[in-house]
Design an enzyme around this catalytic site. Structure first.
Site, short mmCIF file in Angstrom:
data_model
loop_
_atom_site.label_atom_id
_atom_site.label_comp_id
_atom_site.label_asym_id
_atom_site.label_seq_id
_atom_site.Cartn_x
_atom_site.Cartn_y
_atom_site.Cartn_z
N GLU A 1 -2.37 2.23 4.09
CA GLU A 1 -1.85 3.51 3.84
C GLU A 1 -2.46 4.87 3.87
OE1 GLU A 1 -0.75 2.52 -0.50
OE2 GLU A 1 1.07 1.49 0.23
N ASP B 1 3.71 -6.48 -2.21
CA ASP B 1 3.27 -5.41 -3.02
C ASP B 1 3.71 -5.46 -4.48
OD1 ASP B 1 1.96 -3.15 -4.11
OD2 ASP B 1 3.03 -1.76 -2.94
N GLU C 1 4.73 -0.90 -11.96
CA GLU C 1 5.23 -0.01 -10.92
C GLU C 1 6.46 -0.36 -10.30
OE1 GLU C 1 2.68 0.35 -7.37
OE2 GLU C 1 4.28 1.09 -6.49
O1 GCW Z 1 1.97 -0.72 -4.49
C1 GCW Z 1 1.28 0.40 -3.74
C2 GCW Z 1 1.38 1.58 -4.75
C3 GCW Z 1 0.42 2.69 -4.20
C4 GCW Z 1 -0.96 1.93 -4.37
C5 GCW Z 1 -0.97 0.95 -3.35
C6 GCW Z 1 -2.35 0.07 -3.18
C7 GCW Z 1 -3.04 3.07 -4.86
O2 GCW Z 1 2.60 2.24 -4.54
O3 GCW Z 1 0.60 3.65 -5.07
O4 GCW Z 1 -2.06 2.80 -4.15
O5 GCW Z 1 0.15 0.00 -3.52
O6 GCW Z 1 -2.37 -0.63 -4.09
O7 GCW Z 1 -3.12 0.37 -2.63
#
Ligand code: GCW
Length: 719
Positions: free
Chosen positions: A307, A381, A409
């Site tokens: 990311e 995720d 989340e």
């Molecule tokens: O789930 C995603 C989240 C991000 C997060 C990423 C991760 C810290 O949307 O906000 O960043 O995973 O786990 O690195």
């Protein structure tokens, strides 16, 4: 007479009780109503002897003072004579060695660093109750376990108990930024008041340490994995030192997140290439400095090449080269390097599900001994439900740790009651068939199936400055459950719910049964009204709040269309050999069975298969009908949860009752919103009527699509 006084005391306590705002967490220590138990505990607290002196014993004493007053209404009495007047003995095996037989001594030693034993001991004609560890920390864990047995009214002095954690590092990961915003945080701001540290010590820090220690959590990473290099400057090290000093008596080690490009950002170098001698020297120097402030510093946690975070790939190096360089800097100090496997890149045209395995499997055996690869529970995720991550079992020569997300989340954030332990249990119990046919995820995480001893379970924290810590009072159960499962991954969600409920709400059995029922059905309900049958990642863009199955445009794997692939023919992501073949990353036993839509557990169906809307399932219903029924069932369960909770009015203190009741009201609305929006949207492809037995979605798809939440909490900042 004594009984009468105790009765009066209990009345006074309950009448004068402060409004319950949830700050006390599960350490509420409500007065013990069982008279026999009350007297027994009262008598034990009348003569406490510590076999030694150290800061952890001081922490125990503080906890006993606090809990004693609340549980039985009086301050404990400490004595300096270990025999006369003494009832409760506290100490390490070594300190107490003269009173044990050799056999007992050996047994206790086998409990390892953090284990404890508690039970009655007859010595020189008198009976004592003893709580023993191999180190003072074990005594602290034993005391908390003893207090839990009192709070749940299960204490029995005649029963011995020996216990030890199964996982070495039981860790919270805070995604807290230095400006106090919290990525995916729904409970206010970060509790770390960096600006006023090191001078000002917020009393919360100690309560935080107590709560963690009561569960056996022994490590915390204070900062966001989307890291800011500034945390590694001398000023911030001084601040982190204050927290480390405070946490030390509670057995909690501090870790920090290391930004891979820190050598450039704060080191004045032109590169962060892990093989560059200046870069290595930078990290060596920084690590030494860190240990000069925090001699028992835990180590670094790193998110790299994911990311947009910097990492070794920029220099043509792989994850092992990046991780090992940092691990080498930490090794002389006994530090651990935790490297995350949550990596994916949109430049690579590959199913995101596959990317971690593609990058990491070839590196098995290439990581240093003090490296742990931290793997999320599933390959996408933290979705409401995911099959376990195929890396578990695929890297037998590497230390693999688990990363769960406690903060919700994708699971209702802080407006919904979703007890996550059943989901974690499902993952931990999953059979991996590797490295041996009987292996499970739990066995890999706790080392039973791999023989690894540097083991880790991490949870992304749901803690913030809200008075009740977690935003939604009931989300405290998730912090609690995480800690308990990290201690013992084989505990069941049901056992844990029972403990938490009675520690949090007291001993009304009827109420507790109802609360436990609510907790235990909440996860399945959320899966049903959000992402049933293996659907995933169809939430609102970026904030992930509410439904957004229509999200499209921009980076493909950040859209919903990429994941659900609904079209006029059917729905679901084909991950079999006719599709991305991600299934092939699992052991053949799984890959074979799950390739068949008639054999795969229905809960994972659309995760791995793209199926026609009219495909008939075991139930005799079509995919379309089954989807509709699940969404509707989710709503019905949410409503039942609210009705059940509301029926407890007058049984639970009004403050906490009203807090949860109001939020359940929101949850019901959000469940309906999810159902309506998703079913109306999918119907545009399925073009079939809704099954008779469901409540028809109301509202218009256009309306649901028009909703926007630019101020939703926890959005990841743009770096
Ligand atoms: O789930 C995603 C989240 C991000 C997060 C990423 C991760 C810290 O949307 O906000 O960043 O995973 O786990 O690195």
């Amino acid at each position: 007479m004594k009984n009468l006084f105790a009765g009066i005391f209990l009345c006074l306590i309950s009448l004068s009780a402060f409004p319950k705002d949830g700050y006390e967490l599960w350490l509420d220590y409500a007065p013990i109503s069982n008279q026999g138990l009350n007297q027994e505990i009262s008598s034990l607290l009348d003569g406490i002897y510590f076999f030694g002196k150290n800061p952890t014993y001081q922490a125990i004493q503080n906890e006993l003072n606090l809990s004693g007053k609340k549980l039985v209404g009086k301050a404990p009495v400490y004595t300096t004579d270990r025999l006369s007047n003494t009832k409760l003995w506290l100490g390490t095996r070594e300190e107490m060695s003269q009173i044990f037989g050799l056999q007992q001594q050996v047994e206790i030693r086998e409990l390892g660093e953090d284990g404890f034993w508690r039970g009655s001991i007859d010595f020189q004609g008198k009976r004592y109750y003893a709580i023993v560890g191999n180190r003072p920390l074990g005594v602290l864990y034993g005391v908390f376990d003893w207090l839990r047995s009192i709070q749940t009214e299960t204490f029995d002095a005649k029963q011995e108990k020996a216990d030890a954690p199964k996982v070495k590092l039981r860790m919270l990961n805070h995604w807290d930024n230095l400006d106090r915003t919290v990525e995916r945080g729904y409970a206010g701001f970060s509790i770390w008041d960096w600006h006023r540290l090191p001078g000002y010590i917020d009393p919360r820090y100690e309560d935080y340490a107590r709560a963690n220690a009561s569960l056996g959590i022994n490590a915390v990473s204070l900062t966001n994995v989307n890291a800011n290099a500034r945390i590694l400057t001398t000023d911030f090290m001084k601040k982190a030192k204050v927290l480390a000093d405070l946490f030390r008596p509670y057995g909690i080690k501090v870790f920090l997140t290391a930004r891979f490009s820190a050598p450039i950002e704060i080191g004045g170098l032109k590169t962060a290439d892990p093989l560059d001698p200046d870069v290595k020297a930078f990290w060596k120097r920084k690590t030494e400095e860190m240990y000069s402030f925090i001699p028992d510093f835990g180590g670094f946690l790193v998110k790299a090449n994911s990311e947009g975070q910097p990492g070794p790939h920029e220099y043509g190096r792989n994850h092992a080269e990046g991780a090992n360089m940092l691990a080498d800097a930490l090794a002389p100090h006994g530090g651990v390097l935790i490297w995350r496997a949550f990596v994916y890149s949109h430049e690579i045209d590959e199913d995101r599900h596959k990317q971690a395995n593609t990058e990491f499997e070839p590196l098995d055996g290439k990581f240093r001994e003090n490296v742990i690869i931290q793997v999320k529970n599933g390959a996408i995720d933290f979705q409401p439900r995911e099959p376990f991550h195929p890396l578990f079992g695929a890297m037998p020569q590497t230390n693999l740790g688990m990363e769960f997300q406690i903060t919700q989340e994708y699971l209702g954030q802080a407006t919904q009651l979703v007890y996550l332990a059943p989901m974690w249990q499902e993952v931990l119990e999953s059979k991996t068939y590797r490295p041996s046919p009987s292996s499970t995820v739990a066995g890999i995480v706790d080392g039973k199936d791999t023989g690894k001893t540097l083991t880790l379970m991490a949870g992304v924290s749901n803690i913030g400055t809200d008075r009740n810590w977690t935003g939604h009072l009931m989300a405290q159960s998730n912090w609690y459950a995480f800690g308990r499962m990290a201690w013992n991954p084989n505990l069941t969600s049901e056992q844990i719910a029972k403990e938490w409920t009675s520690m949090t709400f007291g001993q009304n059995q009827v109420a507790n049964r109802k609360i436990n029922e609510i907790l235990l059905q909440s996860h399945e309900a959320a899966v049903n009204y959000m992402t049933p049958l293996g659907l995933h990642h169809i939430m609102g863009r970026s904030h992930h709040y509410g439904p957004g199955p229509w999200v499209e445009g921009g980076r493909a794997d950040w859209t919903s269309l990429y994941y659900h692939r609904a079209d006029s023919l059917g729905i679901g992501f084909d991950r079999t050999s006719t599709g991305s073949n991600a299934l092939n990353q699992y052991a053949p036993e799984i890959a074979q069975k799950w390739s068949d839509p008639n054999q795969i557990p229905q809960k994972f169906l659309l995760w791995f298969h793209h199926l026609p809307w009219d495909f008939e399932l075991k139930s005799g219903r079509t995919v379309w009908e089954e989807i509709a029924l699940h969404y509707d069932q989710g709503v019905k369960t949410a409503r039942n949860m609210k009705t059940a909770w509301d029926s407890l009015e007058g049984t639970i203190d009004p403050e906490r009752h009203s807090h949860v009741s109001q939020l359940l009201g929101i949850q019901v609305e959000e469940a309906e919103w999810w159902r309506n929006a998703c079913l109306l949207y999918f119907q545009t492809f399925a073009k079939r009527p809704f099954p008779e037995e469901i409540e028809k979605p109301t509202g218009s798809l256009e309306y649901y699509k028009s909703l926007s939440f630019p101020m939703a909490p926890g959005i990841r900042p743009q770096w």
